[in-house]
Design an enzyme around this catalytic site. Structure first.
Site, PDB file in Angstrom:
ATOM      1  N   PRO A 156       0.724  -1.237  -0.333  1.00 26.49           N
ATOM      2  CA  PRO A 156       0.122   0.217  -0.672  1.00 26.49           C
ATOM      3  C   PRO A 156       0.953   1.187   0.147  1.00 26.49           C
ATOM      4  CG  PRO A 156      -0.529  -0.810   2.413  1.00 26.49           C
ATOM      5  CD  PRO A 156       1.188  -1.185   1.646  1.00 26.49           C
ATOM      6  N   TYR A 157       2.426   1.227  -0.489  1.00 27.99           N
ATOM      7  CA  TYR A 157       3.386   2.461  -0.484  1.00 27.99           C
ATOM      8  C   TYR A 157       2.011   3.301  -1.422  1.00 27.99           C
ATOM      9  CZ  TYR A 157       7.433   5.004  -1.612  1.00 27.99           C
ATOM     10  OH  TYR A 157       8.374   6.299  -1.529  1.00 27.99           O
ATOM     11  N   PRO A 158       2.333   3.632  -2.274  1.00 27.84           N
ATOM     12  CA  PRO A 158       1.723   4.199  -3.128  1.00 27.84           C
ATOM     13  C   PRO A 158       0.173   5.272  -2.306  1.00 27.84           C
ATOM     14  CG  PRO A 158       1.320   2.867  -4.485  1.00 27.84           C
ATOM     15  CD  PRO A 158       1.493   2.184  -3.326  1.00 27.84           C
TER      16      PRO A 158
END
Ligand SMILES: NC(=O)c1ccc[n+]([C@@H]2O[C@H](COP(=O)([O-])OP(=O)(O)OC[C@H]3O[C@@H](n4cnc5c(N)ncnc54)[C@H](O)[C@@H]3O)[C@@H](O)[C@H]2O)c1
Length: 260
Positions: A156-158
């Site tokens: 879920p980094y973005p």
């Protein structure tokens, strides 16, 4: 030494290596006083000593941006040597990539705690001082091209980087009247340990590296110093009317539909 950042007292998070360290070097060269923060206290102490030997005015603290009390203590302690912080670079961040349905709650929370809430912890603390001082200030969030485009298999980094860009716009509007500029800088790929770790997560790291280079119109990725020099401009008074926006520094990566 030059003087583009004379009078700036800049706190940088994640300053022990990579982009954060390159910014520390560049800001010191331009005459700023620095408060360097990193959770890796040993590495930070070593690089801080090297910078001081080159004439940098700085203090440093081993602190985790997810622990607001430890950041507050560092800011208070820095008053004696550096003075009140009038510029903040929220740089510390981590890659957390997972197949969405296999992502644990713990990893989700860690991603947002560091990449988003950590930046807010630091921002909230320095904003209070900037508002009390009445002389404005600068906040620079190191986002990513992941703040507006997405590479598959990086969830879920973005999401956290998109939200960091949202925070940039929102706070930029809230505090513009107090002459506090809040902007984001969006690097594409930069040659740091984090990217080497990413390549190493593939079965063939050399092939993954070559693929990354090929994606770039210029056939290469950025050096940390190329990001740091854009940050010098964004912190400096040369950039006095840029607010609530994002500067992309990716060699053209994100505007290209696909490489030929
Ligand atoms: N390297 C890239 O290609 C790239 C691209 C786009 C955006 N970015 C962003 O730039 C920033 C810096 O990336 P980098 O590649 O230099 O990373 P890096 O891993 O080389 O260095 C990050 C530093 O931050 C510190 N850190 C991590 N979590 C921390 C925490 N909770 N509290 C305090 N310190 C912490 C680490 O100890 C490390 O010293 C990150 O926000 C990253 O998302 C990097």
């Amino acid at each position: 030494m030059s003087n583009r950042l004379d009078g700036k007292r800049i706190m940088i998070t994640g300053a022990a290596q990579g982009i954060g360290f390159a910014m520390a070097e560049a800001f010191a060269r331009e005459g700023a006083a620095l408060l360097l923060i990193d959770r890796d206290g040993d590495l930070l102490a070593k690089v801080a000593e090297d910078l001081q030997a080159q004439g940098a005015k700085l203090c440093h603290a081993a602190a985790d941006i997810t622990n607001a009390a430890s950041i507050e203590a560092a800011i208070i302690q820095a008053r004696e040597t550096v003075g009140d912080i009038n510029a903040l670079v929220n740089n510390a961040g981590v890659n957390i990539f997972a197949e969405p349905l296999k992502l644990s709650d713990e990893a989700w929370e860690r991603c947002f705690d560091i990449n988003l809430k950590g930046a807010w912890n630091c921002t909230r603390l320095v904003l209070k001082g900037m508002l009390a001082g009445g002389k404005g200030g600068v906040i620079l969030n190191i986002a990513s091209t992941h703040a507006f485009t997405v590479i598959p298999r990086t969830f879920p980094y973005p999401l956290a980087k998109h939200a960091l860009l949202g925070m940039t716009k929102s706070l930029g509007l809230e505090y513009a009247a107090a002459n506090i500029r809040v902007n984001a800088l969006a690097p594409g790929y930069v040659a740091t340990q984090k990217v080497i770790d990413y390549w190493n997560s593939f079965p063939n790291p050399e092939a993954a590296k070559a693929e990354t280079m090929k994606l770039h119109p210029g056939g290469r990725i950025a050096t940390p110093n190329e990001i740091a020099m854009a940050a010098v401009f964004m912190i400096s008074d040369e950039c006095s009317f840029m607010n609530a926006t994002c500067l992309t520094v990716d060699g053209g990566l994100s505007v290209q539909q696909h490489p030929l």
